[in-house]
Design an enzyme around this catalytic site. Structure first.
Site, short mmCIF file in Angstrom:
data_model
loop_
_atom_site.label_atom_id
_atom_site.label_comp_id
_atom_site.label_asym_id
_atom_site.label_seq_id
_atom_site.Cartn_x
_atom_site.Cartn_y
_atom_site.Cartn_z
N GLY A 27 -14.67 5.47 4.85
CA GLY A 27 -14.03 7.01 5.28
C GLY A 27 -14.19 7.52 6.50
N THR B 248 -3.96 4.80 -1.28
CA THR B 248 -5.23 5.78 -0.42
C THR B 248 -5.29 7.08 -1.09
OG1 THR B 248 -3.06 6.60 0.73
CG2 THR B 248 -4.00 4.65 1.37
N LYS C 210 -20.74 -5.96 3.49
CA LYS C 210 -19.80 -6.04 3.02
C LYS C 210 -19.96 -6.67 1.97
CE LYS C 210 -16.89 -3.47 5.59
NZ LYS C 210 -16.36 -2.10 6.02
N ALA D 246 -19.56 1.79 3.84
CA ALA D 246 -18.53 1.08 2.89
C ALA D 246 -19.69 -0.28 1.48
CB ALA D 246 -17.28 0.71 3.10
N ALA E 205 -10.08 10.98 1.90
CA ALA E 205 -11.54 11.08 2.74
C ALA E 205 -12.02 12.12 1.91
CB ALA E 205 -11.83 10.53 3.64
N GLN F 185 -7.45 -4.08 9.05
CA GLN F 185 -6.24 -2.50 9.72
C GLN F 185 -5.43 -3.73 9.93
OE1 GLN F 185 -5.77 0.07 10.26
NE2 GLN F 185 -7.05 0.29 10.32
N GLU G 117 0.77 -1.38 -0.11
CA GLU G 117 -0.12 0.24 -0.13
C GLU G 117 1.22 0.99 0.42
OE1 GLU G 117 -3.25 0.07 2.53
OE2 GLU G 117 -2.72 2.42 3.62
#
Ligand code: FAD
Length: 315
Positions: free
Chosen positions: A109, A49, A190, A126, A52, A201, A18
């Protein structure tokens, strides 16, 4: 993108990295070099990324385009919906699809500091963004026209590839979740909306990941859950991620970083901790690993080398 649980002794563990968009023009060149170095290791995707509220929108897309045009690696776009209207979010998705981006991480976000939850906008979760991405792609022609090299004006018609939509998961619970099961329920929603895999996370102990996967599987989550792993190479970075994620302080790591006098020593500690996590979650059946690279290639590539996933780095 497809992830399958790796049998023991399997030759290759899928991995991905990432990145975040460069904060200034001067850091853009360095990021391009990082992208090239990470891409050369053969990751399954490079994710970028998204600020937001759209704060990094254009810069995120520039990095994704760079990955698409200069490497053979799949670019994966984080997208957030907080503060956006329904039409605005649909426009954004179209812009990314038009740029050839076909892999997304759909996120709600966070409202900017000081803003109330009323800031959320038209899409509240989401799961709704996953559905919207699916809907926007379904509105597009089911085929695309690809120019035939060396034959000006000629095109080849080819079926469009379906988008892949990842979502976030929280092994230790979202910092603002009312109870632990809320996060498994959110992940189920989701998945039902069309998500094809999840990225977690960061977490500090392998049991956090495996216990979460177990709870998710028991509740009916079947999509692959990719562990997100961050090498923590300084007390400052540790403090920052604890603030952002609401995770409990990993005291053993915190003390080790605090007592180590040199930056090189602290980097070694962070790498060793992350490499051990990688080894443990893979041994526990993780379908791959996703590393938070902080726009540097050296540290994450060393983590994978120390975990036995990549050959040792040549300097
Ligand atoms: P949702 O799926 O809608 O919610 C997930 C869970 O969060 C729910 O179970 C619920 O328990 C809980 N929750 C969320 N909000 C609340 C609330 N207000 N009160 C109570 N519970 C709540 N953010 C960015 O801005 N840009 C990024 O690029 C980005 N990348 C990320 C990548 C990963 C792998 C992860 C794990 C997170 C990332 N985030 C990013 C952070 C993310 O946007 C926030 O964690 C956000 O608060 C929740 O987003 P979500 O998509 O999980 O939301």
């Amino acid at each position: 993108m497809s992830f399958e649980t790796q049998p023991l002794g399997a030759p290759r563990v899928p991995f991905s990295f990432e990145l975040y968009p460069p904060r200034s023009e001067s850091s853009e060149g360095a990021l391009h070099e990082t992208v090239r170095r990470l891409a050369a290791a053969g990751p399954d995707f490079l994710s970028v990324t998204y600020g937001a509220g759209g704060s990094t929108g254009g810069r995120s897309l520039d990095v994704l385009r760079f990955i698409r045009e200069h490497t053979a690696v799949e670019p994966l776009a984080h997208l957030t919906c907080v503060g956006n209207t329904y039409a605005g979010a649909a426009r954004l998705i179209r812009e990314f699809l038009d740029a050839g981006i076909l892999s997304f991480l759909a996120l709600r976000g966070d409202p900017p500091a000081g803003q109330s939850e009323g800031f959320l906008g038209d899409l509240e979760s989401a799961a709704q963004l996953v559905q919207l991405i699916d809907r926007v792609q379904a509105e597009r022609a089911p085929y695309e026209e690809i120019p035939v090299p060396g034959n000006p004006g000629a095109v080849r018609v080819s079926p469009r590839r379906k988008v892949s939509i990842a979502v976030a998961a929280f092994p230790k619970g979202h910092p603002r979740a009312a109870h632990r099961t809320q996060d498994v329920e959110a992940l189920l929603a989701k998945q039902a909306a069309g998500a094809t895999f999840a990225i977690t996370q960061l977490f500090f102990h392998p049991d956090d990941y495996s216990a979460f996967v177990e709870r998710a599987r028991a509740a009916g989550v079947t999509i692959p859950i990719l562990p997100g792993i961050m090498p923590i190479t300084s007390p400052a970075r540790l403090a920052r991620v604890l603030e952002l994620t609401g995770e409990d302080l990993p005291s053993e790591l915190a003390i080790a970083l605090d007592v180590e006098p040199t930056p090189e020593g602290r980097r070694e500690i962070g790498i060793e901790w992350a490499a051990r996590l990688v080894r443990d979650v893979v041994a526990d059946g993780a379908p791959g690993v996703h590393l938070y690279a902080f726009n540097q290639h050296d540290t994450v590539l060393t983590v994978l080398a120390e975990a036995g996933i990549l050959p040792a780095l040549r300097r």
